[in-house]
Design a protein around this motif. Sequence first.
Motif: not given
Length: 224
Positions: A10-31
Amino acid sequence: MNQPVVRLRNLRRSFEQGGVRIDVLRGVNLDIRPGEIVALLGPSGSGKSTMLQAVGLLEGGFEGMIEIAGTDAAKLNGDARTVLRRDHLGFVYQFHHLLPDFNATENVILPQLVSGKAEREARERATELLTALGLGHRLDHRPSQLSGGEQQRVAVARALANRPALVLADEPTGNLDEATADRVLDEFLKLVRGEGSAALVATHNERLAVRMDRVMRLNEGVLV
Protein backbone atom coordinates in the motif's frame (compact mmCIF):
# COMPACT_ATOMS: atom_id res chain seq x y z
CA MET A 1 10.44 -20.07 -0.79
CA ASN A 2 13.10 -17.41 -0.27
CA GLN A 3 12.13 -14.30 1.64
CA PRO A 4 11.57 -11.32 -0.70
CA VAL A 5 14.42 -8.84 -0.95
CA VAL A 6 11.85 -6.04 -1.03
CA ARG A 7 8.19 -5.95 -0.01
CA LEU A 8 5.98 -2.95 -0.71
CA ARG A 9 2.49 -2.78 0.77
CA ASN A 10 0.00 0.00 0.00
CA LEU A 11 2.80 2.42 -0.88
CA ARG A 12 1.47 5.92 -1.47
CA ARG A 13 3.00 9.29 -2.36
CA SER A 14 1.21 12.57 -3.01
CA PHE A 15 2.36 16.10 -3.78
CA GLU A 16 0.70 19.48 -3.52
CA GLN A 17 1.09 21.65 -6.61
CA GLY A 18 -0.68 24.97 -6.97
CA GLY A 19 -3.10 24.01 -4.24
CA VAL A 20 -3.96 20.77 -6.04
CA ARG A 21 -3.20 17.30 -4.61
CA ILE A 22 -1.44 15.01 -7.09
CA ASP A 23 -1.43 11.30 -6.25
CA VAL A 24 1.69 9.80 -7.85
CA LEU A 25 1.63 6.38 -6.14
CA ARG A 26 -1.80 5.09 -5.11
CA GLY A 27 -1.33 1.87 -3.21
CA VAL A 28 1.61 0.03 -4.78
CA ASN A 29 2.16 -3.61 -3.76
CA LEU A 30 5.22 -5.54 -4.91
CA ASP A 31 7.49 -8.42 -3.87
CA ILE A 32 10.89 -8.98 -5.48
CA ARG A 33 12.69 -12.19 -4.64
CA PRO A 34 16.43 -12.92 -4.61
CA GLY A 35 17.91 -13.13 -8.09
CA GLU A 36 14.79 -11.76 -9.81
CA ILE A 37 15.10 -8.91 -12.31
CA VAL A 38 11.89 -6.88 -12.60
CA ALA A 39 11.20 -4.22 -15.22
CA LEU A 40 9.15 -1.23 -14.07
CA LEU A 41 7.54 0.01 -17.25
CA GLY A 42 5.80 3.32 -17.79
CA PRO A 43 6.01 6.57 -19.75
CA SER A 44 7.93 9.60 -18.51
CA GLY A 45 6.09 11.20 -15.62
CA SER A 46 4.29 8.02 -14.58
CA GLY A 47 5.98 7.90 -11.18
CA LYS A 48 8.73 5.33 -11.87
CA SER A 49 11.48 7.51 -10.41
CA THR A 50 9.32 8.35 -7.39
CA MET A 51 8.81 4.65 -6.74
CA LEU A 52 12.54 3.93 -7.02
CA GLN A 53 13.30 6.76 -4.62
CA ALA A 54 10.90 5.16 -2.16
CA VAL A 55 12.43 1.70 -2.47
CA GLY A 56 15.90 3.23 -2.29
CA LEU A 57 15.03 5.02 0.97
CA LEU A 58 16.18 8.25 -0.64
CA GLU A 59 13.19 10.43 0.20
CA GLY A 60 10.54 10.74 2.89
CA GLY A 61 6.88 11.57 2.66
CA PHE A 62 5.69 8.09 1.72
CA GLU A 63 2.85 6.15 3.30
CA GLY A 64 2.70 2.37 3.50
CA MET A 65 5.30 -0.33 4.15
CA ILE A 66 8.75 -0.55 2.60
CA GLU A 67 10.56 -3.66 3.78
CA ILE A 68 14.16 -4.22 2.65
CA ALA A 69 15.92 -7.52 3.42
CA GLY A 70 13.35 -8.29 6.11
CA THR A 71 13.58 -4.88 7.81
CA ASP A 72 10.68 -2.42 7.89
CA ALA A 73 12.28 0.91 6.98
CA ALA A 74 9.49 2.89 8.65
CA LYS A 75 10.70 1.66 12.03
CA LEU A 76 14.25 3.00 11.53
CA ASN A 77 15.77 6.38 12.26
CA GLY A 78 17.77 8.26 9.63
CA ASP A 79 21.13 6.70 10.50
CA ALA A 80 19.74 3.17 10.49
CA ARG A 81 18.06 3.77 7.12
CA THR A 82 21.41 4.95 5.75
CA VAL A 83 23.08 1.74 6.94
CA LEU A 84 20.27 -0.38 5.46
CA ARG A 85 20.64 1.42 2.13
CA ARG A 86 24.43 1.12 2.17
CA ASP A 87 24.47 -2.58 3.06
CA HIS A 88 21.67 -3.88 0.84
CA LEU A 89 21.08 -1.54 -2.11
CA GLY A 90 22.97 -0.47 -5.22
CA PHE A 91 21.99 2.31 -7.61
CA VAL A 92 22.38 2.97 -11.34
CA TYR A 93 20.99 6.17 -12.80
CA GLN A 94 20.37 7.43 -16.34
CA PHE A 95 23.41 9.69 -15.93
CA HIS A 96 26.42 7.94 -14.50
CA HIS A 97 27.30 10.48 -11.75
CA LEU A 98 30.90 9.28 -11.62
CA LEU A 99 33.44 11.35 -9.68
CA PRO A 100 35.40 13.18 -12.41
CA ASP A 101 38.70 13.38 -10.54
CA PHE A 102 38.91 9.62 -9.96
CA ASN A 103 39.60 6.89 -12.49
CA ALA A 104 37.29 3.97 -13.21
CA THR A 105 38.84 1.70 -10.59
CA GLU A 106 38.79 4.39 -7.90
CA ASN A 107 35.12 5.16 -8.59
CA VAL A 108 34.31 1.51 -7.84
CA ILE A 109 36.67 1.33 -4.85
CA LEU A 110 35.23 4.31 -2.98
CA PRO A 111 31.82 2.89 -1.98
CA GLN A 112 33.58 -0.20 -0.71
CA LEU A 113 35.89 1.84 1.49
CA VAL A 114 32.86 3.68 2.89
CA SER A 115 31.44 0.27 3.84
CA GLY A 116 34.64 -0.61 5.69
CA LYS A 117 36.34 -2.88 3.19
CA ALA A 118 40.15 -2.91 3.09
CA GLU A 119 41.66 -1.05 0.13
CA ARG A 120 43.41 -4.09 -1.33
CA GLU A 121 40.23 -6.15 -1.26
CA ALA A 122 38.24 -3.24 -2.68
CA ARG A 123 40.69 -2.82 -5.55
CA GLU A 124 40.54 -6.53 -6.38
CA ARG A 125 36.75 -6.39 -6.40
CA ALA A 126 36.73 -3.27 -8.60
CA THR A 127 39.14 -4.86 -11.08
CA GLU A 128 37.06 -8.05 -11.19
CA LEU A 129 33.82 -6.19 -11.92
CA LEU A 130 35.27 -3.79 -14.47
CA THR A 131 37.01 -6.62 -16.29
CA ALA A 132 33.76 -8.59 -16.40
CA LEU A 133 32.17 -5.54 -18.03
CA GLY A 134 34.86 -5.38 -20.71
CA LEU A 135 36.79 -2.50 -19.16
CA GLY A 136 39.95 -4.32 -18.14
CA HIS A 137 41.95 -2.05 -20.47
CA ARG A 138 40.32 1.15 -19.13
CA LEU A 139 40.89 0.75 -15.39
CA ASP A 140 43.05 3.87 -15.06
CA HIS A 141 40.94 6.13 -17.26
CA ARG A 142 38.94 9.00 -15.81
CA PRO A 143 35.28 9.49 -16.82
CA SER A 144 36.18 12.22 -19.31
CA GLN A 145 38.37 9.68 -21.15
CA LEU A 146 35.57 7.11 -21.43
CA SER A 147 32.67 6.86 -23.87
CA GLY A 148 29.09 7.13 -22.63
CA GLY A 149 28.68 3.37 -22.69
CA GLU A 150 31.94 2.86 -20.81
CA GLN A 151 30.95 5.41 -18.17
CA GLN A 152 27.67 3.61 -17.61
CA ARG A 153 29.50 0.29 -17.27
CA VAL A 154 31.60 1.84 -14.50
CA ALA A 155 28.37 2.98 -12.84
CA VAL A 156 27.06 -0.59 -13.01
CA ALA A 157 30.27 -1.90 -11.43
CA ARG A 158 30.01 0.72 -8.69
CA ALA A 159 26.40 -0.30 -7.97
CA LEU A 160 27.42 -3.94 -7.54
CA ALA A 161 30.65 -3.31 -5.67
CA ASN A 162 29.22 -4.04 -2.21
CA ARG A 163 27.26 -7.10 -3.37
CA PRO A 164 23.83 -5.55 -2.80
CA ALA A 165 20.75 -7.68 -2.37
CA LEU A 166 18.88 -5.31 -4.72
CA VAL A 167 20.03 -3.04 -7.54
CA LEU A 168 17.78 -0.12 -8.42
CA ALA A 169 18.28 1.17 -11.97
CA ASP A 170 16.47 4.28 -13.20
CA GLU A 171 16.49 4.40 -17.03
CA PRO A 172 20.07 3.01 -16.98
CA THR A 173 20.39 3.07 -20.79
CA GLY A 174 18.20 6.11 -21.43
CA ASN A 175 21.16 8.34 -22.27
CA LEU A 176 22.72 5.91 -24.78
CA ASP A 177 22.14 5.18 -28.45
CA GLU A 178 20.22 1.99 -29.24
CA ALA A 179 23.19 -0.22 -30.07
CA THR A 180 25.15 0.88 -27.00
CA ALA A 181 22.03 0.55 -24.82
CA ASP A 182 21.63 -3.07 -25.95
CA ARG A 183 25.25 -3.91 -25.11
CA VAL A 184 25.14 -2.21 -21.72
CA LEU A 185 21.85 -3.89 -20.81
CA ASP A 186 23.21 -7.29 -21.87
CA GLU A 187 26.22 -6.81 -19.62
CA PHE A 188 24.11 -5.44 -16.78
CA LEU A 189 21.72 -8.40 -16.83
CA LYS A 190 24.54 -10.93 -17.11
CA LEU A 191 26.48 -9.39 -14.24
CA VAL A 192 23.47 -8.94 -11.94
CA ARG A 193 22.43 -12.55 -12.52
CA GLY A 194 25.98 -13.75 -12.02
CA GLU A 195 26.20 -11.89 -8.72
CA GLY A 196 22.89 -13.31 -7.54
CA SER A 197 21.41 -9.87 -6.88
CA ALA A 198 17.84 -8.86 -7.57
CA ALA A 199 17.08 -5.76 -9.61
CA LEU A 200 14.25 -3.30 -10.21
CA VAL A 201 14.80 -1.50 -13.51
CA ALA A 202 12.67 1.50 -14.43
CA THR A 203 12.32 2.05 -18.17
CA HIS A 204 9.91 3.36 -20.79
CA ASN A 205 11.41 1.02 -23.40
CA GLU A 206 9.25 -2.07 -23.94
CA ARG A 207 11.88 -3.69 -26.15
CA LEU A 208 14.34 -3.70 -23.25
CA ALA A 209 11.75 -4.50 -20.57
CA VAL A 210 10.73 -7.84 -22.07
CA ARG A 211 14.30 -9.14 -21.66
CA MET A 212 13.87 -9.16 -17.89
CA ASP A 213 12.26 -11.83 -15.72
CA ARG A 214 9.02 -9.96 -15.06
CA VAL A 215 7.42 -6.77 -16.34
CA MET A 216 5.29 -4.57 -14.08
CA ARG A 217 3.50 -1.52 -15.47
CA LEU A 218 2.89 1.61 -13.43
CA ASN A 219 -0.53 2.87 -14.51
CA GLU A 220 -2.11 5.86 -12.78
CA GLY A 221 -0.09 5.22 -9.66
CA VAL A 222 -0.86 1.50 -9.37
CA LEU A 223 1.21 -1.50 -10.49
CA VAL A 224 -0.51 -3.80 -12.96
